[in-house]
Write an enzyme that holds these catalytic residues in place. Structure first.
Site, PDB file in Angstrom:
ATOM      1  N   ASP A  14      63.391 117.061  -5.671  1.00 49.37           N
ATOM      2  CA  ASP A  14      62.160 116.375  -5.282  1.00 49.37           C
ATOM      3  C   ASP A  14      61.098 117.073  -4.414  1.00 49.37           C
ATOM      4  O   ASP A  14      61.533 118.175  -3.951  1.00 49.37           O
ATOM      5  CB  ASP A  14      62.728 115.018  -4.380  1.00 49.37           C
ATOM      6  CG  ASP A  14      61.724 114.140  -3.856  1.00 49.37           C
ATOM      7  OD1 ASP A  14      60.650 113.824  -4.896  1.00 49.37           O
ATOM      8  OD2 ASP A  14      61.565 114.116  -2.705  1.00 49.37           O
ATOM      9  N   ARG A  15      59.772 116.661  -4.458  1.00 50.51           N
ATOM     10  CA  ARG A  15      58.730 117.560  -3.862  1.00 50.51           C
ATOM     11  C   ARG A  15      58.459 116.809  -2.419  1.00 50.51           C
ATOM     12  O   ARG A  15      58.634 117.402  -1.434  1.00 50.51           O
ATOM     13  CB  ARG A  15      57.627 117.464  -4.680  1.00 50.51           C
ATOM     14  CG  ARG A  15      56.690 118.622  -4.030  1.00 50.51           C
ATOM     15  CD  ARG A  15      55.290 118.417  -4.817  1.00 50.51           C
ATOM     16  NE  ARG A  15      54.457 117.467  -4.329  1.00 50.51           N
ATOM     17  CZ  ARG A  15      53.275 117.180  -4.777  1.00 50.51           C
ATOM     18  NH1 ARG A  15      52.569 117.885  -5.590  1.00 50.51           N
ATOM     19  NH2 ARG A  15      52.413 116.198  -3.990  1.00 50.51           N
ATOM     20  N   ASP A  16      57.979 115.588  -2.568  1.00 56.78           N
ATOM     21  CA  ASP A  16      57.419 115.002  -1.129  1.00 56.78           C
ATOM     22  C   ASP A  16      58.608 114.479  -0.458  1.00 56.78           C
ATOM     23  O   ASP A  16      59.379 113.553  -0.812  1.00 56.78           O
ATOM     24  CB  ASP A  16      56.484 113.980  -1.428  1.00 56.78           C
ATOM     25  CG  ASP A  16      55.169 114.427  -2.176  1.00 56.78           C
ATOM     26  OD1 ASP A  16      55.186 115.538  -2.283  1.00 56.78           O
ATOM     27  OD2 ASP A  16      54.706 113.668  -3.139  1.00 56.78           O
ATOM     28  N   ASN A  57      57.441 112.131  -8.737  1.00 54.93           N
ATOM     29  CA  ASN A  57      56.650 110.766  -9.293  1.00 54.93           C
ATOM     30  C   ASN A  57      55.641 110.812  -8.375  1.00 54.93           C
ATOM     31  O   ASN A  57      55.509 111.126  -7.079  1.00 54.93           O
ATOM     32  CB  ASN A  57      57.456 109.542  -8.888  1.00 54.93           C
ATOM     33  CG  ASN A  57      58.920 109.394  -9.524  1.00 54.93           C
ATOM     34  OD1 ASN A  57      58.883 109.930 -10.653  1.00 54.93           O
ATOM     35  ND2 ASN A  57      59.636 108.219  -9.343  1.00 54.93           N
ATOM     36  N   GLN A  58      54.294 110.973  -9.097  1.00 59.82           N
ATOM     37  CA  GLN A  58      53.113 110.824  -8.275  1.00 59.82           C
ATOM     38  C   GLN A  58      52.300 109.657  -8.651  1.00 59.82           C
ATOM     39  O   GLN A  58      51.234 109.643  -9.494  1.00 59.82           O
ATOM     40  CB  GLN A  58      52.387 111.971  -8.788  1.00 59.82           C
ATOM     41  CG  GLN A  58      53.111 113.477  -8.226  1.00 59.82           C
ATOM     42  CD  GLN A  58      53.117 113.481  -6.585  1.00 59.82           C
ATOM     43  OE1 GLN A  58      52.208 112.995  -6.008  1.00 59.82           O
ATOM     44  NE2 GLN A  58      54.000 113.904  -6.139  1.00 59.82           N
ATOM     45  N   CYS A 103      56.662 103.442 -17.781  1.00 64.04           N
ATOM     46  CA  CYS A 103      56.868 104.564 -18.590  1.00 64.04           C
ATOM     47  C   CYS A 103      58.183 104.930 -18.659  1.00 64.04           C
ATOM     48  O   CYS A 103      59.069 104.289 -18.005  1.00 64.04           O
ATOM     49  CB  CYS A 103      56.109 105.863 -17.752  1.00 64.04           C
ATOM     50  SG  CYS A 103      56.899 106.063 -16.280  1.00 64.04           S
ATOM     51  N   ARG A 106      59.395 108.256 -15.225  1.00 62.36           N
ATOM     52  CA  ARG A 106      59.377 107.930 -13.791  1.00 62.36           C
ATOM     53  C   ARG A 106      60.796 107.982 -13.459  1.00 62.36           C
ATOM     54  O   ARG A 106      61.785 107.198 -13.780  1.00 62.36           O
ATOM     55  CB  ARG A 106      58.836 106.722 -13.388  1.00 62.36           C
ATOM     56  CG  ARG A 106      58.622 106.491 -11.863  1.00 62.36           C
ATOM     57  CD  ARG A 106      57.744 105.132 -11.552  1.00 62.36           C
ATOM     58  NE  ARG A 106      58.079 104.543 -10.157  1.00 62.36           N
ATOM     59  CZ  ARG A 106      57.602 104.991  -9.022  1.00 62.36           C
ATOM     60  NH1 ARG A 106      56.575 106.181  -9.456  1.00 62.36           N
ATOM     61  NH2 ARG A 106      57.627 104.560  -7.953  1.00 62.36           N
TER      62      ARG A 106
HETATM   63 MG   LIG Z   1      60.619 112.397  -2.080  1.00 63.63          MG
HETATM   64 ZN   LIG Z   2      55.750 108.201 -16.036  1.00 63.98          ZN
END
Ligand SMILES: [Mg+2]
Ligand SMILES: [Zn+2]
Length: 185
Positions: A14-16, A57-58, A103, A106
């Protein structure tokens, strides 16, 4: 029957809240704050032979809070910093959709990790997902890999909302997750 390729172990990130601070919909240069120890921890994983990919997820894109170009430059800075430290991120699987768009990309939908299996040769059973959200843990279960929840980012709140399928462990941060993975190998 053609036997399946053995595949390579990956650590999906995961990034954030896991690699960088989660500032809620970050995209501006001033939102970029790497979490301490991440670079050295990822170097250890690479040295141990793990492939690395980011799964993020953005929804800020789908919600119109920032653009795909904003994301590209912000995310590119992270990839550039990691590359400068010798860390190759083989792919980033990014969902730009708002939750109500329905979608299939996600998190916790498993499409991203299935793509990593098919495109990168990831052996999902031998792989791990590290994140700060319950949906990162769910993603791991949905894709058939192992999960670690970190307490950086939203991890403290999320640890209280884990479902019936818990992670392998809840750990302080990414360096602690990596120590666990390398210790169990
Ligand atoms: Mg996160
Ligand atoms: Zn999506």
């Amino acid at each position: 029957m053609v036997p399946a390729m053995a595949g390579r172990p990956f650590v999906f990130l995961d990034r954030d809240g896991t690699l960088i601070e989660d500032v809620n919909y970050g995209y501006r240069p001033e939102d970029y704050h790497p979490i301490a120890g991440v670079t050295a921890a990822l170097q250890r994983l690479r040295a141990a032979g793990f492939g690395l990919a980011i799964v993020t997820n953005q929804a800020g894109i789908g919600r119109g809070l920032f653009t795909r170009a904003d994301y590209d430059s912000f995310h590119g800075r992270l990839l550039d910093d990691l590359a400068a430290a010798g860390i190759e991120i083989e792919a980033t699987y990014m969902c730009p959709h708002a939750p109500d768009e329905g979608c299939t990309c996600r998190k916790p939908a498993p499409a991203s990790l299935f793509a990593a299996r098919d495109e990168l040769g990831a052996d999902l059973e031998a792989s791990w997902m590290i994140g700060d959200h319950a949906k990162d843990v769910e993603l791991a279960h949905n894709a058939g890999c192992r999960a670690l929840l970190v307490l950086t980012g939203h991890g403290e709140e999320e640890a209280a909302r884990l479902g019936e399928r818990p992670p392998v462990a809840v750990v302080a941060d990414l360096p602690a997750a990596v120590a666990l993975i390398l210790g169990s190998a």
